[in-house]
Design a protein around this motif. Structure first.
Motif, mmCIF file in Angstrom:
data_model
loop_
_atom_site.group_PDB
_atom_site.id
_atom_site.type_symbol
_atom_site.label_atom_id
_atom_site.label_comp_id
_atom_site.label_asym_id
_atom_site.label_seq_id
_atom_site.Cartn_x
_atom_site.Cartn_y
_atom_site.Cartn_z
ATOM 1 N N LYS B 100 -12.734 50.624 -22.290
ATOM 2 C CA LYS B 100 -13.217 51.250 -21.057
ATOM 3 C C LYS B 100 -12.628 52.658 -20.887
ATOM 4 O O LYS B 100 -13.289 53.558 -20.389
ATOM 5 C CB LYS B 100 -12.811 50.372 -19.871
ATOM 6 C CG LYS B 100 -13.582 50.630 -18.612
ATOM 7 C CD LYS B 100 -13.166 49.609 -17.574
ATOM 8 C CE LYS B 100 -13.829 49.885 -16.248
ATOM 9 N NZ LYS B 100 -13.372 48.952 -15.225
ATOM 10 N N TYR B 120 -9.532 43.753 -30.974
ATOM 11 C CA TYR B 120 -9.000 44.219 -32.259
ATOM 12 C C TYR B 120 -7.968 45.302 -31.967
ATOM 13 O O TYR B 120 -8.005 45.932 -30.910
ATOM 14 C CB TYR B 120 -10.118 44.809 -33.121
ATOM 15 C CG TYR B 120 -11.070 43.781 -33.698
ATOM 16 C CD1 TYR B 120 -11.074 43.476 -35.047
ATOM 17 C CD2 TYR B 120 -11.981 43.106 -32.884
ATOM 18 C CE1 TYR B 120 -11.948 42.532 -35.579
ATOM 19 C CE2 TYR B 120 -12.858 42.158 -33.406
ATOM 20 C CZ TYR B 120 -12.837 41.882 -34.759
ATOM 21 O OH TYR B 120 -13.711 40.941 -35.280
ATOM 22 N N ARG B 135 -13.199 43.727 -27.003
ATOM 23 C CA ARG B 135 -14.294 42.959 -27.611
ATOM 24 C C ARG B 135 -15.648 43.409 -27.060
ATOM 25 O O ARG B 135 -16.671 43.279 -27.710
ATOM 26 C CB ARG B 135 -14.076 41.457 -27.416
ATOM 27 C CG ARG B 135 -13.850 41.004 -26.025
ATOM 28 C CD ARG B 135 -13.571 39.506 -25.983
ATOM 29 N NE ARG B 135 -13.557 39.018 -24.611
ATOM 30 C CZ ARG B 135 -12.463 38.949 -23.872
ATOM 31 N NH1 ARG B 135 -11.308 39.319 -24.363
ATOM 32 N NH2 ARG B 135 -12.526 38.494 -22.634
ATOM 33 N N LYS B 136 -15.613 43.985 -25.876
ATOM 34 C CA LYS B 136 -16.837 44.479 -25.259
ATOM 35 C C LYS B 136 -17.437 45.644 -26.065
ATOM 36 O O LYS B 136 -18.649 45.808 -26.117
ATOM 37 C CB LYS B 136 -16.504 44.938 -23.835
ATOM 38 C CG LYS B 136 -17.676 45.264 -22.971
ATOM 39 C CD LYS B 136 -17.197 45.569 -21.574
ATOM 40 C CE LYS B 136 -18.323 46.045 -20.705
ATOM 41 N NZ LYS B 136 -17.843 46.371 -19.351
ATOM 42 N N MET B 138 -16.584 46.246 -29.371
ATOM 43 C CA MET B 138 -16.374 46.010 -30.796
ATOM 44 C C MET B 138 -17.652 46.144 -31.599
ATOM 45 O O MET B 138 -17.653 46.708 -32.692
ATOM 46 C CB MET B 138 -15.748 44.620 -30.994
ATOM 47 C CG MET B 138 -15.357 44.356 -32.415
ATOM 48 S SD MET B 138 -14.217 45.605 -33.046
ATOM 49 C CE MET B 138 -14.493 45.458 -34.795
ATOM 50 N N ARG B 139 -18.746 45.617 -31.067
ATOM 51 C CA ARG B 139 -20.002 45.659 -31.809
ATOM 52 C C ARG B 139 -20.432 47.107 -32.070
ATOM 53 O O ARG B 139 -20.826 47.455 -33.183
ATOM 54 C CB ARG B 139 -21.085 44.926 -31.015
ATOM 55 C CG ARG B 139 -22.349 44.710 -31.816
ATOM 56 C CD ARG B 139 -23.310 43.855 -31.077
ATOM 57 N NE ARG B 139 -22.765 42.519 -30.837
ATOM 58 C CZ ARG B 139 -23.451 41.528 -30.305
ATOM 59 N NH1 ARG B 139 -24.692 41.718 -29.947
ATOM 60 N NH2 ARG B 139 -22.905 40.351 -30.127
ATOM 61 N N PHE B 141 -18.466 49.726 -32.054
ATOM 62 C CA PHE B 141 -17.462 50.347 -32.929
ATOM 63 C C PHE B 141 -17.749 49.974 -34.394
ATOM 64 O O PHE B 141 -17.739 50.825 -35.281
ATOM 65 C CB PHE B 141 -16.059 49.876 -32.528
ATOM 66 C CG PHE B 141 -14.977 50.319 -33.473
ATOM 67 C CD1 PHE B 141 -14.508 51.617 -33.451
ATOM 68 C CD2 PHE B 141 -14.439 49.440 -34.396
ATOM 69 C CE1 PHE B 141 -13.522 52.033 -34.335
ATOM 70 C CE2 PHE B 141 -13.452 49.841 -35.280
ATOM 71 C CZ PHE B 141 -12.993 51.147 -35.244
#
Lengths: 134, 149
Positions: B100, B120, B135-136, B138-139, B141
């Motif tokens: 964020k 991570y 984790r929000k 991560m995809r 990234f």
């Protein structure tokens, strides 16, 4: 956000349906006419849909321990409700649910958690390979 | 992606891109080529003084208390832009949002490690800084590192 919810629902349907169908076969918990089978099928289809939907909590800003507790509790309640809707309580008493279904639920939850952790490790390996080798 | 270099007797270099021209990868290459012709520098502020640094020197940006800070080496500078503005404008320059409040220079990441929580950890090349990839994000990234960078 809506896209993410749909993605989680699709994943939930995939995982949930495989697990619950395998359990139905393994334990031979049900038998009956076509309508009963449809009722069982629909109940677990709905449950799988909800398993996926509640998994959205892992994409939120809620701290992980709290997310885990909420997710576990929600999945447990969904499983209980699906057991009731599917007619499982015609075959077992409600108290026996904690003896027969709860342990299976916990084991499946742990297996999925382990698989998810291994997948995360695979992702980090892929990213590290790309970072190091370009 | 195939990269083919050819010697040619031309007054200025020529770049030809073949393939799906609408793909993100091609658009980013075009963005990089365009940006290489313009300035990659940016103004930073510290103790009421203004500093000009190359963006390549910034390891990450962090938003905190309605302020945006840039981390350059061991120093911290203030930036006048908001984090979401930087996220958009610096996407083609190697910067990607990982939580964020943080946008990281992907070229400064030495490795990543998965945590049990689903987050991570990004270890930076200075071997001291550890940043959390939520984790929000991560995809996005992962997609950035594997497909865009």
């Amino acid at each position: 956000m809506a896209k993410k919810i749909v993605e989680h629902i699709i994943v939930g349907l995939g995982i949930g349906f495989v697990c619950t169908t395998a359990c139905l076969w393994l334990f031979g918990a049900y038998n009956g006419d076509g309508m009963a089978v449809m009722r069982q099928f629909s109940a677990w289809l709905g449950a799988s849909f909800l398993y996926g939907a509640v998994s959205v909590i892992y994409d939120s800003d809620i701290p992980f321990p709290l997310s885990l507790i909420i997710h576990f509790t929600a999945c447990l309640l969904i499983t209980y409700a699906a057991s009731a809707v599917s007619g499982l309580f015609n075959f077992i008493k409600w108290g026996e649910w904690f003896i027969y279904v709860l342990p299976s639920f916990v084991i499946i939850y742990l297996i999925i958690g382990t698989v998810t952790t291994l997948a995360a490790k695979g992702t980090s390996k892929k990213i590290n390979d790309k970072i190091q080798n370009g | 992606m195939k990269v083919k270099l050819e010697e040619a007797d031309l007054q200025e270099p020529e770049v030809i891109i073949r393939g799906q021209l609408t793909s993100v990868q091609v658009q980013n290459i075009v963005g990089l080529l365009n940006s290489s012709q313009s300035s990659q520098k940016m103004f930073f502020f510290k103790n009421e003084r203004e500093y000009l640094f190359d963006l390549k020197e910034v390891s990450y940006f962090e938003a905190h208390d309605n302020r945006t800070a840039a981390y350059i080496g061991s120093d911290t500078y203030e930036v006048k832009s908001r984090l979401y503005e930087l996220e958009t404008s610096l996407y083609t320059k190697g910067f990607v949002r990982i939580s964020k409040g943080v946008i990281v220079n992907a070229n400064y990441i030495s490795s990543v490690e998965a945590e049990f929580s689903g987050n991570y950890i990004a270890y930076m090349k200075d071997e001291k800084t550890r940043l959390t990839i939520s984790r929000k994000y991560m995809r996005d990234f992962r997609k950035y590192i594997l497909e865009v960078l």
